[in-house]
Design a protein around this motif. Structure first.
Motif, PDB file in Angstrom:
ATOM      1  N   MET A   1       0.827  -1.207   0.000  1.00 13.82           N
ATOM      2  CA  MET A   1       0.000   0.000   0.000  1.00 13.82           C
ATOM      3  C   MET A   1       0.864   1.260   0.000  1.00 13.82           C
ATOM      4  O   MET A   1       0.482   2.298  -0.540  1.00 13.82           O
TER       5      MET A   1
ATOM      6  N   VAL B   1     -13.532  -8.785  -4.032  1.00 10.27           N
ATOM      7  CA  VAL B   1     -12.530  -7.836  -3.536  1.00 10.27           C
ATOM      8  C   VAL B   1     -11.132  -8.267  -3.957  1.00 10.27           C
ATOM      9  O   VAL B   1     -10.331  -7.449  -4.429  1.00 10.27           O
ATOM     10  N   LEU B   2     -10.819  -9.556  -3.819  1.00  7.80           N
ATOM     11  CA  LEU B   2      -9.497 -10.049  -4.209  1.00  7.80           C
ATOM     12  C   LEU B   2      -9.271  -9.884  -5.707  1.00  7.80           C
ATOM     13  O   LEU B   2      -8.178  -9.483  -6.146  1.00  7.80           O
TER      14      LEU B   2
ATOM     15  N   SER C   1     -10.699  -7.643  -7.648  1.00  8.61           N
ATOM     16  CA  SER C   1     -10.543  -6.205  -7.908  1.00  8.61           C
ATOM     17  C   SER C   1      -9.135  -5.740  -7.556  1.00  8.61           C
ATOM     18  O   SER C   1      -8.515  -4.974  -8.307  1.00  8.61           O
ATOM     19  N   CYS C   2      -8.626  -6.199  -6.419  1.00  8.79           N
ATOM     20  CA  CYS C   2      -7.256  -5.835  -6.019  1.00  8.79           C
ATOM     21  C   CYS C   2      -6.248  -6.296  -7.061  1.00  8.79           C
ATOM     22  O   CYS C   2      -5.331  -5.557  -7.431  1.00  8.79           O
ATOM     23  N   TRP C   3      -6.421  -7.520  -7.530  1.00  8.07           N
ATOM     24  CA  TRP C   3      -5.499  -8.060  -8.531  1.00  8.07           C
ATOM     25  C   TRP C   3      -5.561  -7.254  -9.827  1.00  8.07           C
ATOM     26  O   TRP C   3      -4.529  -6.913 -10.418  1.00  8.07           O
TER      27      TRP C   3
ATOM     28  N   TYR D   1      -1.242  -7.446  -4.287  1.00  9.92           N
ATOM     29  CA  TYR D   1      -2.553  -7.310  -3.660  1.00  9.92           C
ATOM     30  C   TYR D   1      -2.608  -6.112  -2.714  1.00  9.92           C
ATOM     31  O   TYR D   1      -3.634  -5.451  -2.598  1.00  9.92           O
ATOM     32  N   GLY D   2      -1.500  -5.824  -2.032  1.00  8.73           N
ATOM     33  CA  GLY D   2      -1.474  -4.648  -1.162  1.00  8.73           C
ATOM     34  C   GLY D   2      -1.621  -3.365  -1.960  1.00  8.73           C
ATOM     35  O   GLY D   2      -2.392  -2.465  -1.589  1.00  8.73           O
TER      36      GLY D   2
ATOM     37  N   PHE E   1      -5.184  -3.201  -3.347  1.00  6.51           N
ATOM     38  CA  PHE E   1      -6.157  -2.908  -2.300  1.00  6.51           C
ATOM     39  C   PHE E   1      -6.218  -1.410  -2.012  1.00  6.51           C
ATOM     40  O   PHE E   1      -7.290  -0.835  -1.847  1.00  6.51           O
ATOM     41  N   ALA E   2      -5.050  -0.764  -1.970  1.00  6.27           N
ATOM     42  CA  ALA E   2      -5.014   0.688  -1.737  1.00  6.27           C
ATOM     43  C   ALA E   2      -5.707   1.436  -2.872  1.00  6.27           C
ATOM     44  O   ALA E   2      -6.468   2.377  -2.640  1.00  6.27           O
TER      45      ALA E   2
ATOM     46  N   MET F   1      -8.034   0.253  -4.863  1.00  2.00           N
ATOM     47  CA  MET F   1      -9.465  -0.039  -4.788  1.00  2.00           C
ATOM     48  C   MET F   1     -10.159   0.832  -3.752  1.00  2.00           C
ATOM     49  O   MET F   1     -11.240   1.390  -4.003  1.00  2.00           O
ATOM     50  N   LEU F   2      -9.548   0.975  -2.581  1.00  2.00           N
ATOM     51  CA  LEU F   2     -10.155   1.769  -1.518  1.00  2.00           C
ATOM     52  C   LEU F   2     -10.349   3.218  -1.938  1.00  2.00           C
ATOM     53  O   LEU F   2     -11.424   3.799  -1.757  1.00  2.00           O
TER      54      LEU F   2
END
Length: 237
Positions: free
Chosen positions: A1, A157-158, A160-162, A195-196, A199-200, A202-203
């Motif tokens: 992130m 969610v996983l 989307s992160c990818w 993924y980190g 994830f950032a 995506m948020l």
């Protein structure tokens, strides 16, 4: 992130700001205007539905809004990001190239503007490859999102992160003419980073107004991740 958030600092650096402007403008115009019309359509749709409901069920509108907003923020944002990046691909590629030059002091190539224009079809072809990779998987995971409680949401969610990791880290790989297949292999070798980072992205993509600047920030952050973790293995190629 941390790599994603480093992009906020990079977009303000002298020599990079002018290359941020066009991707930022594209994102604001397309993402901002589409969200405006989408929320307007949702508001009209809910008003229509509410008028059809008996008065004692009018409270359902308050239940439908948060559900609809969650779907829009986490599903529509992902799809529209892919479409927006297709349009902005040449500018994002140029921004990534300049970020790498800023971080390393070394040019990727010495091509002029004319050569960059000639390279646009290849860049758009790369985006088309990503789109073809994304759409069938998105449809499958979106179905699971609705039919598998909890598990479906986690998988979405996983996924989307990818996809955010693939989308924004790929510009640096593509600038070095590294194949899409090899890029995926490299990202899979460092899944925690991928993924980190995703994830950032995506948020912040799900936060209104903030999502308008996510694209150039993610391109910058993804390029820094490339420089620190992948560039050395391709330097002599």
């Amino acid at each position: 992130m941390e790599y994603f958030f480093s992009g906020f600092k990079l977009i303000t650096q002298k020599g990079l700001k002018r290359f941020v402007f066009i991707p930022l403008l594209i994102n604001i115009l397309l993402f901002g205007s589409s969200l405006f019309f989408l929320f307007g359509w949702l508001s009209d749709s809910f008003s229509y539905i509410n008028n059809m409901l008996p008065e004692w069920l009018s409270w359902l509108e308050w239940l439908m809004w948060p559900i609809a907003l969650l779907i829009v923020l986490f599903s529509y944002s992902m799809l529209f990001t892919v479409i927006t990046n297709f349009i902005a691909a040449p500018f994002n590629g140029l921004l990534s190239e300049k970020v790498e030059l800023h971080l390393t002091g070394q040019k990727i190539n010495d091509d002029g503007f004319a050569e960059l224009l000639k390279d646009v079809p290849r860049m758009l072809g790369r985006e088309w490859t990503k789109l073809c990779y994304y759409l069938p998987r998105a449809i499958g995971f979106f179905i699971l999102l609705w039919v598998l409680p909890v598990i479906g949401q986690i998988l979405w969610v996983l996924f989307s992160c990818w996809m955010f990791a693939v989308q924004y880290q790929d510009y640096a790989f593509d600038n070095h003419k590294i194949s899409f297949k090899q890029m995926k292999t490299d990202l899979q070798s460092k899944q925690g980073l991928s993924y980190g980072f995703g994830f950032a992205v995506m948020l912040l993509t799900a936060i209104p107004l903030v999502n308008l600047i996510v694209m150039p920030v993610a391109v910058c952050g993804g390029t820094k991740l490339w420089v620190d973790n992948f560039r050395s293995q391709y330097r002599n190629q």
